[in-house]
Scaffold this active site. Structure first.
Site, mmCIF file in Angstrom:
data_model
loop_
_atom_site.group_PDB
_atom_site.id
_atom_site.type_symbol
_atom_site.label_atom_id
_atom_site.label_comp_id
_atom_site.label_asym_id
_atom_site.label_seq_id
_atom_site.Cartn_x
_atom_site.Cartn_y
_atom_site.Cartn_z
ATOM 1 N N GLY A 85 -6.728 -0.739 6.349
ATOM 2 C CA GLY A 85 -6.002 -1.203 5.159
ATOM 3 C C GLY A 85 -4.852 -0.289 4.818
ATOM 4 O O GLY A 85 -4.654 0.764 5.431
ATOM 5 N N GLY A 87 -3.393 2.402 3.437
ATOM 6 C CA GLY A 87 -3.812 3.667 2.841
ATOM 7 C C GLY A 87 -2.655 4.419 2.199
ATOM 8 O O GLY A 87 -2.862 5.361 1.435
ATOM 9 N N ARG A 88 -1.457 4.012 2.542
ATOM 10 C CA ARG A 88 -0.306 4.658 1.904
ATOM 11 C C ARG A 88 0.869 3.691 1.780
ATOM 12 O O ARG A 88 2.022 4.098 1.741
ATOM 13 C CB ARG A 88 0.122 5.894 2.679
ATOM 14 C CG ARG A 88 0.469 5.642 4.137
ATOM 15 C CD ARG A 88 1.206 6.834 4.665
ATOM 16 N NE ARG A 88 1.395 6.730 6.095
ATOM 17 C CZ ARG A 88 2.154 7.556 6.779
ATOM 18 N NH1 ARG A 88 2.794 8.533 6.159
ATOM 19 N NH2 ARG A 88 2.294 7.429 8.077
ATOM 20 N N ASP A 120 -3.756 11.401 1.955
ATOM 21 C CA ASP A 120 -3.112 11.656 0.663
ATOM 22 C C ASP A 120 -2.205 10.512 0.208
ATOM 23 O O ASP A 120 -1.624 10.567 -0.875
ATOM 24 C CB ASP A 120 -2.321 12.981 0.720
ATOM 25 C CG ASP A 120 -1.221 12.953 1.778
ATOM 26 O OD1 ASP A 120 -0.993 11.892 2.385
ATOM 27 O OD2 ASP A 120 -0.601 14.018 2.000
ATOM 28 N N GLY A 121 -2.052 9.495 1.059
ATOM 29 C CA GLY A 121 -1.219 8.351 0.666
ATOM 30 C C GLY A 121 0.273 8.626 0.704
ATOM 31 O O GLY A 121 1.070 7.770 0.339
ATOM 32 N N ARG A 171 9.986 -0.916 3.234
ATOM 33 C CA ARG A 171 9.985 -1.642 4.504
ATOM 34 C C ARG A 171 10.163 -3.136 4.269
ATOM 35 O O ARG A 171 9.566 -3.701 3.363
ATOM 36 C CB ARG A 171 8.663 -1.370 5.225
ATOM 37 C CG ARG A 171 8.534 -2.096 6.544
ATOM 38 C CD ARG A 171 7.588 -1.387 7.484
ATOM 39 N NE ARG A 171 6.199 -1.565 7.127
ATOM 40 C CZ ARG A 171 5.213 -0.913 7.759
ATOM 41 N NH1 ARG A 171 5.477 -0.058 8.725
ATOM 42 N NH2 ARG A 171 3.975 -1.112 7.397
ATOM 43 N N ASP A 247 -4.092 -2.828 14.597
ATOM 44 C CA ASP A 247 -3.546 -2.878 13.229
ATOM 45 C C ASP A 247 -2.028 -2.697 13.245
ATOM 46 O O ASP A 247 -1.370 -2.899 12.228
ATOM 47 C CB ASP A 247 -4.200 -1.813 12.339
ATOM 48 C CG ASP A 247 -4.146 -0.418 12.941
ATOM 49 O OD1 ASP A 247 -4.569 -0.263 14.113
ATOM 50 O OD2 ASP A 247 -3.674 0.509 12.266
ATOM 51 N N ASN A 248 -1.492 -2.321 14.385
ATOM 52 C CA ASN A 248 -0.043 -2.149 14.483
ATOM 53 C C ASN A 248 0.595 -3.247 15.325
ATOM 54 O O ASN A 248 1.698 -3.079 15.838
ATOM 55 C CB ASN A 248 0.296 -0.783 15.083
ATOM 56 C CG ASN A 248 -0.095 0.342 14.148
ATOM 57 O OD1 ASN A 248 -0.214 0.145 12.944
ATOM 58 N ND2 ASN A 248 -0.304 1.523 14.705
ATOM 59 N N ASP A 257 5.509 -0.226 12.697
ATOM 60 C CA ASP A 257 4.874 1.081 12.684
ATOM 61 C C ASP A 257 5.498 2.054 13.689
ATOM 62 O O ASP A 257 4.990 2.265 14.792
ATOM 63 C CB ASP A 257 3.368 0.966 12.907
ATOM 64 C CG ASP A 257 2.644 1.820 11.884
ATOM 65 O OD1 ASP A 257 3.119 2.937 11.650
ATOM 66 O OD2 ASP A 257 1.641 1.358 11.314
#
Ligand code: AMP
Ligand code: MG
Length: 497
Positions: A85, A87-88, A120-121, A171, A247-248, A257
């Site tokens: 998911g 995450g950042r 840390d996002g 993006r 996921d990419n 990505d």
């Protein structure tokens, strides 16, 4: 801040596939990069956006943004994670651009989300400028890609190996639907969500499939067709994605990505730059077979939508249909590569009767480049000059020039058969063999200046050059030159930074 004109089809139609979440507040937003041509495509006022550093750093959102973190799973280097998911990253909404295309606007690096796990996002200036640069280079090369609308510094130090200046990238993507999005719900056995996701993906990317007999199979075919073209276009320009996890892999067929990606210098199918790709899983020459592997994972998620799970005969038939698509994928890639390489060799009027001979001619050329570690980009570009009878610069790239000259003689024989005038052949070749690519040493130099000295000028100069990949202008010479060998030999890229 004024509304952007955001729409929220994903959030409306796919509740359960995301979590609403706000971006971090940051101390000192400063705009480092604004993509004016992209802003124009989106129908946004670039001059007005220049004043919106606070927006691009995540501090102030337009009233119509509805930030969400999207759920997805993924195979990373072959191992499955049922929950990754955003995450950042946060999707702010969608904009319908000037040509009627629906495009996502998303932040990357805007702070922790419920999907952050231990991270840390955050994101930092160097890698975000890198993503912006390579995305624009791909765009200029005519390769489908997500793009950066902006990169803003946050004024916040972010802990990496040492403290790094923080940044947020905005993006733009045809969508953020990934193989991993389907895997998220397939892993949970959530057939209803898979069905909604299929309907949504089809409406967004392949509307002609709606209402057909087997839309899931249709989507698999459409994604396979886009991926074959995409991966072939990477190979043709010497691009290594570096982290082709499921996921990419975007279902839109855009490159997404830009973590550890890099362009090869000398031709080497085994080339790997990523610091974490120890086994060479995502090596330059392995990309078509890795795309096929990802496609097989995608097919697995679609099977429940292709057949009733109680009906074994129907399942077997669905597997057979899906396998046929996966099994023909290598041929699709090869066909796209053959087409692309013929164009790069300046061969017009090819027929299928030429296939075997052209394969041999191409293989012999690539074998020469590999054996003599010739710069891939310069060699192809030099062929255009050779088409006009100027061989010296090209031959000078080869340690064994007579071997190259012998190959040139074979190529000329083949060229003569299609009767194209030399100048026309060379012109066509210069439209498919770039002169300017993101050379690794130039990229690093630009990022180091921005990160270490706050000097964005080298980035801007490099970006301007990358936007003219086909241009022979003298002032671009410095960007056309390869890196010194010792730099490429030790070059390492990093992901998730
Ligand atoms: P990537 O390697 O960028 O494709 O990211 C893989 C996964 O790691 C995704 O779920 C990302 O959201 C997550 N991720 C990467 N970097 C960070 C970070 N600094 N903080 C939180 N999550 C991250
Ligand atoms: Mg990713």
């Amino acid at each position: 801040m004024r509304p952007f004109g955001f729409e929220h089809s994903y959030a409306r139609e796919l509740s359960g596939a995301y979590i609403a979440c706000r971006p971090n507040q940051v101390p000192a937003p400063r705009l480092l990069f604004l993509n004016e041509p992209l802003a124009a495509e989106l129908g946004l006022d670039a001059a007005a956006l220049r004043a919106e550093a606070a927006f691009f750093a995540g501090n102030e959102l337009p009233g119509d943004a509805e930030p969400i973190a999207q759920a997805y799973a993924g195979h990373q280097f072959g191992g499955f994670s049922p929950q990754l998911g955003d995450g950042r990253a946060l999707l702010l909404g969608e904009i319908v651009d000037r040509r009627g295309r629906r495009r996502d606007l998303a932040f990357k690096g805007s702070g922790r989300t419920p999907f952050s796990r231990g991270g840390d996002g955050k994101a930092v200036v160097g890698p975000m400028l890198r993503e912006a640069l390579i995305g624009e280079a791909m765009q200029a090369l005519g390769i489908p890609t997500t793009r950066a609308l902006a990169v803003a510094a946050t004024g916040e130090p972010v802990r990496r190996e040492g403290p790094q200046p923080g940044a947020v990238l905005t993006r733009v993507a045809a969508s953020h639907l990934r193989v991993g999005t389907f895997q998220f719900f397939a892993a949970r056995g959530d057939r209803a969500m898979l069905q909604r996701l299929l309907d949504y993906t089809i409406a967004r990317h392949d509307p002609e499939l709606a209402g057909t007999a087997d839309p899931a199979l249709g989507l698999l075919r459409a994604v396979a067709a886009r991926q074959a073209e995409l991966v072939a276009s990477w190979v043709l320009v010497g691009f290594i994605h570096g982290v082709m996890n499921t996921d990419n892999m975007a279902l839109s067929g855009e490159t997404i990505d830009y973590g550890p990606c890099a362009f090869i210098e000398s031709y080497d199918p085994q080339a790997v730059f990523s610091s974490i790709d120890h086994g060479g899983r995502y090596a330059y020459g392995a990309q078509p077979s890795m795309a096929r592997w990802n496609l097989a994972r995608f097919a697995e998620t679609l099977l429940p939508l292709m057949a009733d799970d109680e009906d074994e005969a129907a399942i077997a038939a669905a597997v057979t249909r899906a396998l046929a698509v996966i099994d023909e994928f290598p041929d699709r890639c090869d066909a796209a590569l053959l087409r692309g390489r013929r164009a790069k060799l300046g061969l017009g009027g090819s027929t299928s009767a030429d296939d075997a001979a052209d394969h041999e001619l191409i293989d012999a050329w690539l074998a020469l480049l590999e054996a003599q570690a010739v710069d891939y980009t310069l060699a192809w570009r030099g062929l255009a000059d050779a088409a006009e009878g100027r061989d010296e610069a090209l031959l000078a790239l080869f340690a064994d020039a007579p071997a190259a000259a012998r190959w040139l003689a074979r190529w000329r024989e083949r060229c003569e058969r299609d009767g194209l005038a030399a100048s026309e052949r060379a012109r066509r070749m210069r439209l498919v063999n770039p002169r300017i690519i993101p050379r690794n040493h130039r990229v690093e130099e630009a990022l180091a200046a921005a990160t270490d000295h706050g000097d964005i000028a080298p980035f801007e100069r490099l970006l301007a050059a990358l936007r003219r990949p086909w241009d022979d202008a003298v002032e671009l010479e410095a960007y056309a030159e390869p890196a010194p060998r010792e730099i490429t030999a030790g070059y390492r890229t990093y992901c998730g930074t």
